[in-house]
Design an enzyme around this catalytic site. Structure first.
Site, PDB file in Angstrom:
ATOM      1  N   HIS A  16     119.202 -20.351 -14.584  1.00 47.64           N
ATOM      2  CA  HIS A  16     119.144 -21.097 -15.949  1.00 47.64           C
ATOM      3  C   HIS A  16     117.725 -20.569 -16.334  1.00 47.64           C
ATOM      4  CE1 HIS A  16     121.508 -24.705 -13.997  1.00 47.64           C
ATOM      5  NE2 HIS A  16     122.274 -23.873 -14.932  1.00 47.64           N
ATOM      6  N   LYS A  40     129.969 -36.275 -13.995  1.00 49.65           N
ATOM      7  CA  LYS A  40     129.724 -35.270 -12.857  1.00 49.65           C
ATOM      8  C   LYS A  40     129.054 -36.073 -11.898  1.00 49.65           C
ATOM      9  CE  LYS A  40     129.409 -30.755 -15.179  1.00 49.65           C
ATOM     10  NZ  LYS A  40     128.802 -29.665 -15.414  1.00 49.65           N
ATOM     11  N   ARG A  89     127.827 -15.926 -16.440  1.00 51.83           N
ATOM     12  CA  ARG A  89     127.636 -15.191 -14.843  1.00 51.83           C
ATOM     13  C   ARG A  89     128.894 -14.252 -14.473  1.00 51.83           C
ATOM     14  NH1 ARG A  89     127.078 -20.810 -12.099  1.00 51.83           N
ATOM     15  NH2 ARG A  89     128.653 -21.124 -13.608  1.00 51.83           N
ATOM     16  N   SER A 127     124.018 -24.943  -9.949  1.00 52.16           N
ATOM     17  CA  SER A 127     123.491 -26.083  -9.358  1.00 52.16           C
ATOM     18  C   SER A 127     124.306 -26.598  -8.122  1.00 52.16           C
ATOM     19  CB  SER A 127     123.568 -27.071 -10.538  1.00 52.16           C
ATOM     20  OG  SER A 127     122.527 -26.737 -11.639  1.00 52.16           O
TER      21      SER A 127
HETATM   22  O1  PNS Z   1     125.313 -26.740 -17.389  1.00 52.66           O
HETATM   23  P1  PNS Z   1     126.646 -27.127 -18.212  1.00 52.66           P
HETATM   24  O2  PNS Z   1     127.237 -28.313 -17.594  1.00 52.66           O
HETATM   25  O3  PNS Z   1     127.509 -25.914 -17.955  1.00 52.66           O
HETATM   26  O4  PNS Z   1     126.611 -27.481 -19.444  1.00 52.66           O
HETATM   27  C1  PNS Z   1     127.471 -27.961 -20.292  1.00 52.66           C
HETATM   28  C2  PNS Z   1     127.049 -28.648 -21.555  1.00 52.66           C
HETATM   29  C3  PNS Z   1     125.917 -29.632 -21.398  1.00 52.66           C
HETATM   30  C4  PNS Z   1     126.186 -27.410 -22.414  1.00 52.66           C
HETATM   31  C5  PNS Z   1     128.120 -28.972 -22.389  1.00 52.66           C
HETATM   32  O5  PNS Z   1     128.771 -29.907 -21.510  1.00 52.66           O
HETATM   33  C6  PNS Z   1     127.879 -29.651 -23.628  1.00 52.66           C
HETATM   34  O6  PNS Z   1     127.682 -29.207 -24.638  1.00 52.66           O
HETATM   35  N1  PNS Z   1     128.034 -31.022 -23.525  1.00 52.66           N
HETATM   36  C7  PNS Z   1     127.581 -31.977 -24.590  1.00 52.66           C
HETATM   37  C8  PNS Z   1     128.831 -32.493 -25.363  1.00 52.66           C
HETATM   38  C9  PNS Z   1     129.484 -31.611 -26.414  1.00 52.66           C
HETATM   39  O7  PNS Z   1     128.884 -31.363 -27.278  1.00 52.66           O
HETATM   40  N2  PNS Z   1     130.871 -31.200 -26.057  1.00 52.66           N
HETATM   41  C10 PNS Z   1     131.334 -30.040 -27.089  1.00 52.66           C
HETATM   42  C11 PNS Z   1     131.910 -28.843 -26.569  1.00 52.66           C
HETATM   43  S1  PNS Z   1     133.687 -29.289 -26.487  1.00 52.66           S
END
Ligand code: PNS
Length: 167
Positions: A16, A40, A89, A127
């Protein structure tokens, strides 16, 4: 222009950090947006994850950290950000990221999602791997920024103690 780097960051890894650092070299400002992720069952609360991320990025002058609730694109619009930057990745990341990028674009066509390829050194890193290694006392020095090692170790010890109570 400000780029948004969103994530759960439970905890923020060197992968990250590499994406944030590279985005910070390209954009005037980077806003690291820490998501709630209640589903989660995170090790760290949202404010704790934001604090760790801010600690890790403290030497990057054009990076700030914030938390958000709800839809990412709504938050991006509130903040006046037109670019979301994410790391990829491996091919396994691609499908889900493609879906999210399309969903976000349907909601907010003005906002672009840009991807940077993770450094080869970090392509295995997540993570959840960090949490797994931490649980069993693994070496975290090549996985998370230095100032995150101790808080992760402490949380792993707490969680191990709690688990011993339960079983
Ligand atoms: O680190 P991650 O878990 O891959 O991050 C995922 C994240 C937080 C970027 C994604 O889940 C997100 O954007 N969540 C907010 C809700 C949202 O806007 N969802 C729309 C996508 S369908």
């Amino acid at each position: 222009m400000t780029a948004l780097v969103p994530g759960t960051f439970d905890p923020l890894t060197l992968g990250h950090f590499d994406v944030i650092r590279r985005a910070a070299a390209l954009f005037d400002e980077v806003l690291v947006a820490v998501a709630p992720s209640s589903s989660k069952g995170p090790w760290f609360s949202q404010p704790e994850r934001a604090e760790l991320a801010a600690e890790a990025c403290r030497d990057l002058p054009n990076v700030r950290v914030d938390t958000f609730q709800g839809l990412l694109v709504q938050y991006a619009e509130q903040q006046g950000c037109r670019v979301i930057v994410k790391g990829l990745r491996a091919v396994s990341d691609f499908e889900f990221e493609l879906q999210m990028a399309h969903a976000n674009r349907l909601q907010a066509p003005r906002i672009e999602t840009l991807f940077v390829m993770a450094d080869g050194q970090h392509s295995f890193l997540s993570s959840s791997i960090v949490r797994e290694l931490a649980r069993f006392g693994g070496d975290l020095s090549l996985l998370v920024p230095p100032n995150i090692i101790e808080p992760v170790r402490r949380r792993a010890a707490e969680r191990n103690r709690e688990a011993r109570h339960i079983y």
